[in-house]
Design a protein around this motif. Structure first.
Motif, PDB file in Angstrom:
ATOM      1  N   GLY A 102      13.939  27.206   2.235  1.00  0.00           N
ATOM      2  CA  GLY A 102      13.210  28.103   4.350  1.00  0.00           C
ATOM      3  C   GLY A 102      12.486  26.829   4.701  1.00  0.00           C
ATOM      4  N   SER A 103      11.593  26.283   3.578  1.00  0.00           N
ATOM      5  CA  SER A 103      10.943  24.796   4.233  1.00  0.00           C
ATOM      6  C   SER A 103      11.148  24.052   3.601  1.00  0.00           C
ATOM      7  N   PRO A 104      11.023  22.441   4.109  1.00  0.00           N
ATOM      8  CA  PRO A 104       9.980  21.641   3.260  1.00  0.00           C
ATOM      9  C   PRO A 104       8.896  21.604   3.100  1.00  0.00           C
ATOM     10  N   SER A 105       7.877  22.009   3.399  1.00  0.00           N
ATOM     11  CA  SER A 105       6.703  21.712   3.032  1.00  0.00           C
ATOM     12  C   SER A 105       6.519  22.634   1.392  1.00  0.00           C
ATOM     13  N   GLY A 106       5.200  21.482   1.269  1.00  0.00           N
ATOM     14  CA  GLY A 106       4.900  21.737  -0.305  1.00  0.00           C
ATOM     15  C   GLY A 106       6.159  20.908  -0.888  1.00  0.00           C
ATOM     16  N   ARG A 107       6.596  20.294  -0.294  1.00  0.00           N
ATOM     17  CA  ARG A 107       8.231  19.590  -1.022  1.00  0.00           C
ATOM     18  C   ARG A 107       7.748  17.840  -0.608  1.00  0.00           C
ATOM     19  N   PRO A 108       6.226  17.624  -0.767  1.00  0.00           N
ATOM     20  CA  PRO A 108       6.783  15.549  -1.291  1.00  0.00           C
ATOM     21  C   PRO A 108       8.020  14.774  -1.707  1.00  0.00           C
ATOM     22  N   HIS A 125       0.620  -1.045  -0.141  1.00  0.00           N
ATOM     23  CA  HIS A 125       0.550  -0.164   0.070  1.00  0.00           C
ATOM     24  C   HIS A 125       0.700   1.518  -0.465  1.00  0.00           C
ATOM     25  N   PRO A 126       0.480   2.042  -0.853  1.00  0.00           N
ATOM     26  CA  PRO A 126       1.314   3.291  -0.819  1.00  0.00           C
ATOM     27  C   PRO A 126       1.211   4.000   0.400  1.00  0.00           C
ATOM     28  N   ILE A 127       1.653   4.397   1.167  1.00  0.00           N
ATOM     29  CA  ILE A 127       1.320   5.277   2.903  1.00  0.00           C
ATOM     30  C   ILE A 127       1.477   6.279   2.232  1.00  0.00           C
ATOM     31  N   ARG A 128       3.162   6.310   1.538  1.00  0.00           N
ATOM     32  CA  ARG A 128       3.835   7.738   1.916  1.00  0.00           C
ATOM     33  C   ARG A 128       3.098   8.400   0.583  1.00  0.00           C
ATOM     34  N   GLU A 129       2.158   8.184  -0.260  1.00  0.00           N
ATOM     35  CA  GLU A 129       1.941   8.573  -1.657  1.00  0.00           C
ATOM     36  C   GLU A 129       0.857   9.003  -0.899  1.00  0.00           C
ATOM     37  N   ARG A 130       0.369   8.400   0.129  1.00  0.00           N
ATOM     38  CA  ARG A 130      -1.455   8.711   0.337  1.00  0.00           C
ATOM     39  C   ARG A 130      -1.376  10.151   1.387  1.00  0.00           C
ATOM     40  N   LEU A 131      -0.637   9.877   2.161  1.00  0.00           N
ATOM     41  CA  LEU A 131      -0.705  10.892   3.395  1.00  0.00           C
ATOM     42  C   LEU A 131       0.670  12.058   2.605  1.00  0.00           C
ATOM     43  N   SER A 132       2.019  12.322   1.600  1.00  0.00           N
ATOM     44  CA  SER A 132       1.877  13.299   0.850  1.00  0.00           C
ATOM     45  C   SER A 132       0.904  13.795   0.669  1.00  0.00           C
ATOM     46  N   GLY A 133       0.103  13.266  -0.286  1.00  0.00           N
ATOM     47  CA  GLY A 133      -0.485  13.565  -1.099  1.00  0.00           C
ATOM     48  C   GLY A 133      -1.728  14.659   0.020  1.00  0.00           C
ATOM     49  N   ARG A 134      -2.057  14.268   0.876  1.00  0.00           N
ATOM     50  CA  ARG A 134      -2.744  14.382   2.022  1.00  0.00           C
ATOM     51  C   ARG A 134      -2.319  16.010   1.740  1.00  0.00           C
ATOM     52  N   PHE A 135      -1.318  16.102   2.453  1.00  0.00           N
ATOM     53  CA  PHE A 135      -0.924  17.103   3.355  1.00  0.00           C
ATOM     54  C   PHE A 135       0.451  18.397   2.774  1.00  0.00           C
ATOM     55  N   ALA A 136       1.210  17.706   1.334  1.00  0.00           N
ATOM     56  CA  ALA A 136       2.227  18.134   0.866  1.00  0.00           C
ATOM     57  C   ALA A 136       3.530  17.864   1.217  1.00  0.00           C
ATOM     58  N   VAL A 137       3.176  17.191   2.340  1.00  0.00           N
ATOM     59  CA  VAL A 137       4.766  17.088   2.739  1.00  0.00           C
ATOM     60  C   VAL A 137       5.156  15.965   2.280  1.00  0.00           C
ATOM     61  N   PRO A 138       7.062  15.693   3.136  1.00  0.00           N
ATOM     62  CA  PRO A 138       7.539  14.651   2.582  1.00  0.00           C
ATOM     63  C   PRO A 138       6.905  13.485   4.334  1.00  0.00           C
ATOM     64  N   VAL A 139       7.238  11.710   4.232  1.00  0.00           N
ATOM     65  CA  VAL A 139       6.357  11.488   4.322  1.00  0.00           C
ATOM     66  C   VAL A 139       7.441   9.691   4.550  1.00  0.00           C
ATOM     67  N   TRP A 140       7.800   9.905   5.676  1.00  0.00           N
ATOM     68  CA  TRP A 140       8.795   8.164   5.945  1.00  0.00           C
ATOM     69  C   TRP A 140       8.107   7.013   6.264  1.00  0.00           C
ATOM     70  N   VAL A 141       8.020   5.802   6.272  1.00  0.00           N
ATOM     71  CA  VAL A 141       7.372   5.458   6.800  1.00  0.00           C
ATOM     72  C   VAL A 141       8.435   3.601   7.656  1.00  0.00           C
ATOM     73  N   ASP A 142       8.644   3.203   8.462  1.00  0.00           N
ATOM     74  CA  ASP A 142       8.999   2.061   8.741  1.00  0.00           C
ATOM     75  C   ASP A 142       8.588   1.134   9.871  1.00  0.00           C
ATOM     76  N   ASN A 143       9.070   0.121  10.295  1.00  0.00           N
ATOM     77  CA  ASN A 143       8.322  -0.571  11.273  1.00  0.00           C
ATOM     78  C   ASN A 143       8.445  -0.572  12.135  1.00  0.00           C
ATOM     79  N   ASP A 144       7.044  -0.842  12.787  1.00  0.00           N
ATOM     80  CA  ASP A 144       7.037  -0.366  14.851  1.00  0.00           C
ATOM     81  C   ASP A 144       8.214  -0.479  15.329  1.00  0.00           C
ATOM     82  N   VAL A 145       8.796  -1.786  15.657  1.00  0.00           N
ATOM     83  CA  VAL A 145      10.314  -2.139  16.321  1.00  0.00           C
ATOM     84  C   VAL A 145      11.448  -0.945  16.307  1.00  0.00           C
TER      85      VAL A 145
END
Length: 422
Positions: free
Chosen positions: A405-411, A166-186
């Motif tokens: 000056g900011s990574p906002s808007g740079r997913p 599942h494209p977790i990064r693409e979904r959340l970055s598309g929603r909030f327009a910021v870079p997203v990183w995902v890792d396993n819980d441990v």
């Protein structure tokens, strides 16, 4: 900016982030650069709005030096620690300090649309609850299954039906327009411990072992999280053990450690003991609720139930035997134990310690400490936050967003490759 200049800039920024309130002379000593170079890098960071002069340090006879601090209120990062049955979502400033959070029950088996939809709602609610919040800069997410770190996509997660690829990064970055990183819980738990527990930071080489619904380990080497080539380093829950050679694991294999020592296994075996009459205490719980959980087993052990205590001791010995192999192989200075099974009582912890010290090489345990997590469940949210922060401030990514000056808007920053260490 040249690679050398950017590396120096990141070294200065990292030192300020780790010692918020440092003088410029102390900063020069810390990073090993000349004072003129450090002054130039500090001026660059001040101009970019990342560093400010705030307060005075102790005087050595002359004018008191200015203290340099991270401008931690310039932006926010969101963290989401998604577990099998619950999740924590929070917002933090750029120092990693959580400023707002919420915890909810969740069933990860409900699928990504339901769970991630709720994460989006909670992030929106937390942002709306802050007075004049700065912009959101990034999001870090932990999930209870294997993740290909380069793509932030789960890969065949045993307890996450519907999440594979599942494209977790693409979904959340598309929603909030910021870079997203995902890792396993441990890995996220290990990172949270490393960044917020001074003892873990001092150890440098540590192993975080989680015993909850499943079993997994996060490895830290030289102060850096070690994920392996594809992101699945530390997945010890599916190491084969002789005592489980006839037990089918939820991953589909036979003989996995998790199948006999994880929280789901404890609940299964506790129910068997309750139904057979071997544990009157657990039989009472089963009769009253119609179900039995790992927490019920540990509660029965705390009340003195011999069958429950024996079951937990056996689980601890099995986990400890596998952990002993890792300790001899990896030689960490600290083993941190977390997860619901560990925090529920001392029976598992004592059995793990006994097995590790008995079965590991003497040199590997000479200075080894085995301790429960000081953060408990809070480590997950802390780790998710720092997952975002650590990746935002790598030299490659900082070079891409600092001029703006900011990574906002740079997913797209999340997919930028990192330089391979020499």
């Amino acid at each position: 900016m040249s690679v050398e200049r950017m590396d120096g800039l990141v070294a200065v920024l990292d030192a300020i982030r780790s010692d918020n309130g440092i003088t410029q002379s102390r900063l020069a000593q810390r990073v090993g650069l000349g004072r003129t170079v450090v002054a130039q890098r500090v001026a660059h960071l001040e101009a970019a709005g990342l560093v400010v002069q705030d307060g005075l340090g102790p005087s050595n006879g002359g004018r008191a030096p200015r203290l340099l601090r991270l401008r931690d209120r310039a932006g926010l990062v969101a963290g989401a620690d998604i577990g099998a049955t619950g999740m924590a979502v929070g917002l933090a400033d750029l120092s990693g300090r959580v400023v707002a959070q919420v915890h909810e029950q969740v069933d990860v088996a409900d699928g990504p649309d339901v769970v991630l939809g709720r994460v989006e709602e909670l992030v929106d609610r937390l942002l709306a609850g802050l007075a004049d919040p700065p912009p959101l800069w990034a999001i870090g997410v932990g999930v209870p299954g294997p993740v290909e770190f380069a793509t932030s996509r789960p890969v065949a997660p045993p307890i996450m039906p519907g999440w594979d690829g599942h494209p977790i990064r693409e979904r959340l970055s598309g929603r909030f327009a910021v870079p997203v990183w995902v890792d396993n819980d441990v890995n996220v738990l290990a990172l949270g411990e490393l960044r917020t527990n001074p003892a873990a930071a001092r150890a440098g080489d540590l192993l975080y072992l989680k015993i909850g619904t499943g079993i997994g380990a996060g490895l830290v080497s030289g102060g850096r999280l070690h994920r392996g080539v594809n992101g699945c380093a530390g997945d010890i829950g599916h190491v084969a053990v002789a005592e489980a050679d006839a037990v089918i694991c939820r991953c589909g294999n036979v003989g996995c450690l998790e199948a006999v020592a994880g929280g789901a296994a404890l609940a299964r075996d506790g129910r068997r003991l309750a139904e057979s009459g071997a544990s009157p205490g657990m039989a009472e719980v089963l009769a009253a609720t119609g179900d039995l959980t790992a927490a019920d087993v540990t509660a029965a052990a705390e009340r003195g139930d011999p069958a429950a205590r024996a079951m937990l001791a056996r689980a601890g010995r099995l986990v400890g035997g596998t952990l002993a192999t890792l300790v001899s192989f990896y030689n960490p200075g600290l083993v941190v134990l977390g997860g619901g099974v560990v925090h529920a009582g001392d029976h598992v912890l004592a059995a793990i310690r006994e097995s590790v010290y008995r079965r590991s090489l003497p040199l590997a345990t000479r200075t080894l400490r085995i301790e429960p997590s000081v953060l408990g469940e809070a480590a997950g949210l802390a780790g998710a936050v720092h997952l975002a922060l650590d990746n935002l401030f790598t030299p490659e990514r900082l070079a891409r967003w600092l001029p703006a000056g900011s990574p906002s808007g740079r997913p797209e920053l999340a997919a930028a490759p990192e330089r391979v260490p020499a």
